[in-house]
Every structure is written in C-alpha cells, then in structure tokens.
Write an enzyme that holds these catalytic residues in place. Sequence first.
Site, mmCIF file in Angstrom:
data_model
loop_
_atom_site.group_PDB
_atom_site.id
_atom_site.type_symbol
_atom_site.label_atom_id
_atom_site.label_comp_id
_atom_site.label_asym_id
_atom_site.label_seq_id
_atom_site.Cartn_x
_atom_site.Cartn_y
_atom_site.Cartn_z
ATOM 1 C CB SER A 151 38.366 -43.428 2.931
ATOM 2 O OG SER A 151 38.126 -44.607 2.179
ATOM 3 C CG ASP A 165 41.838 -43.467 -4.879
ATOM 4 O OD1 ASP A 165 40.876 -44.228 -5.120
ATOM 5 O OD2 ASP A 165 42.005 -42.935 -3.761
ATOM 6 C CG HIS A 196 38.595 -43.232 -2.339
ATOM 7 N ND1 HIS A 196 39.884 -43.708 -2.221
ATOM 8 C CD2 HIS A 196 37.984 -43.509 -1.158
ATOM 9 C CE1 HIS A 196 40.058 -44.237 -1.020
ATOM 10 N NE2 HIS A 196 38.912 -44.133 -0.354
#
Length: 368
Positions: A60, A332, A336
């Site tokens: 991610s 967050d 990230h």
Amino acid sequence: SLGETNPVQSVRREEKNMPTNKTPFLPIFLGLLWFGSFAGLESTTGKLPSIPGVYIFGDSLVDAGNNNYLAISISKANYPRNGVDFPDKKATGRFSNGKNAADAIAEKFGLPLPPPYLSLKVSFKEKERKSAALTGVNFASGGAGIFNGSDQKLLGPSEAQNHLSKSLFFVVIGSNDLFDYFGSFKLRQKTNPQQYTQSMADKLREQLKRLRDTGARRFLILGVAQIGCTPGQRAKNSTMHECNEESNMWCSLYNEALVKMLQQFKQELKSSMAYTYFDNFKSFHDIITNPARYGFADVTSACCGSGDLNADSPCFPVSNLCSDRTKYLFWDRYGHPTEAAARTIVDLMLSDDSQYSSPLTLTQLVSS
C-alpha cells in the site's frame, strides 16, 4: 503498508480475494509483454537519464488503486479524505492525501503516472492499454507481502525484454510480512526473528529472479522503514509516545538480510543486473530526528484520523484532517507517508549522497 495491518487476519482474508493468480506482489503480466515495436519510446527529462518505463511491485505504500478492483477487500483507499490533494481531489485508491513515491519517481523521469495493473484489464481500450504498458504499470496492492506468490513463469519476446532491460523496476515490500509475524503467536513459536526475516529475504530473491527472467535488469529496492515509529505504534505508548523499538529491531534484521541477499544475487548474476538499495530505515530516522531540516513540523501524529496522535482510527471521510499536509510526515495511523513525505524520500533517492543508496545511487543505476 508501512504501518500495522488491521488486523493481521484482514491480510489473510484479502489474500483470498486477490485476482485468481493469487500474486499480489508479482502479478502475471504476460499480456503486457507482447508489445511489438518500441521505436521512439525513450523519455527525455533534462538532467536525469532517460528511461522508457517504470514498473512498480509492492504494497500500500505505492498502491495506485489496484485494490479498487478487488470484489472484497477492506484495504481500499478509494474514498475521502484520501486524495484530498490529488488532482481534482480524487480518491484514487492511493493511501495518501495525494501522490505516492511511485508517482513521484515516474514524474521525475518525465513518465506518465503508472496506472494500476487491474485497471488495464477492465477500463482501458486496447490502444491505451498498450501505451500504458510501455511507459509503466503499477502492480502494487495494499496488504501484499513477500510470501504471496506463485510458480508461474513470465515470458516475453526479445523486443519486450529489451524494453524492460532499460526500464526501472521499483520494489517496495516487506512491512506486511513483518506485521504478520508481530501478530501471530504461532509464527513466533515456530521461528525466531532472525530465521523469519532471512526467509523473507530468500523468498524475495525468488521473486526478483522471476522479474529478471522477464528481462528486468535495473532494480530499485526499498528497505523497510521504522515501522515502530508510526502513529499507531506510538499511540500504544500512551504516556511518552515513543517508538516501538522491538518492531524497529525486527525491521533492521530484515534490512540486513535484504542487503546481504542483494549482494549475493548481484555476484551470481554479475553484469546481467544492477540495483540500488535505498535505506528507508535511515531516511525516516533522519527525518524524525531532525524534521525541520526536511520541512516537517509533525513527525509523530497522523494527518488524518482521530483521537490520540490522530491514531485511534484509520483515515475516514469524517476524520480530523490537518490543515497543512506539507508539514506532516505521516498521512494515517498506519504510517503511509503524505505526498510531501513521499516526494522528500524520492528526492533523497535521487541525491548524490551515498549514505542512503548503495551500491549505486538511483541516477547511477538508470545510467548504467
């Protein structure tokens, strides 16, 4: 992701809902290799050497929206406040307020943003699919790990292999495997941290060899960052908000195994591959230690979230949102990076300072 997966079982559920080839890290892109002619594809970017394409494999941290195309997945970011600083404020599936490191690298080399691989399968016309395949594709998937793989072999014609040999392969993987280990008592009983991190490096070697067999020759490999210093990890220490040093220690163990593996891999393949290992652990350490030097004011809290350090919940449409995203390192609770942080890291990749990159700087790599 850079931070913890929530919870570990969610990663396992997500793996079951990946495309049928079950290869979130190294999807089969056989169809993209039958390109045909490659004349006139070299990009021009001022000071930087030209490369024809950039191909991204990872989790991610660099997902451009592949998970949007999964029927069932909780690791999606295709909703606000994600994308608040992306063009048209579009939540694309990137786990960020804007663009991520893969996007920043493509832009640095004058290339289009690499589209999610799964988008090529469902929403692009044949001509657009071919054009996108030539300049780069993003295969990253939130929740992906090194141990998610298959034994299918990738093949392509000589034209494709020539094209890929000049392209950059950007690999960002490992964090989720470590969080799987953190969250599994059975895994920790079965194997110690040294054994587990070594097995991660060994498995990644297999994946890199498969990429190399397609024609890939230039690899940019990102080490795992200080995942013990993410907002979610810090918030667990409710009094001091210090980093989880045990988590960081395991990251260091993996990075050490990764560096040794890459050195041995290079010795074995000799001139048929070149790589840059970027020390993401050190880069984040330096930013956290001296944030003002890099333009940041907050390197402990999440920009988007709620509660203590904005880390009580993920980034949702109703979450608190920091007013100046350029001053935050973390987007967050999972760690990230913000777009500003991703661009800072890419700038460090492209600097001539060898304290972060070895054995070649990224500029040297694409010139090789």
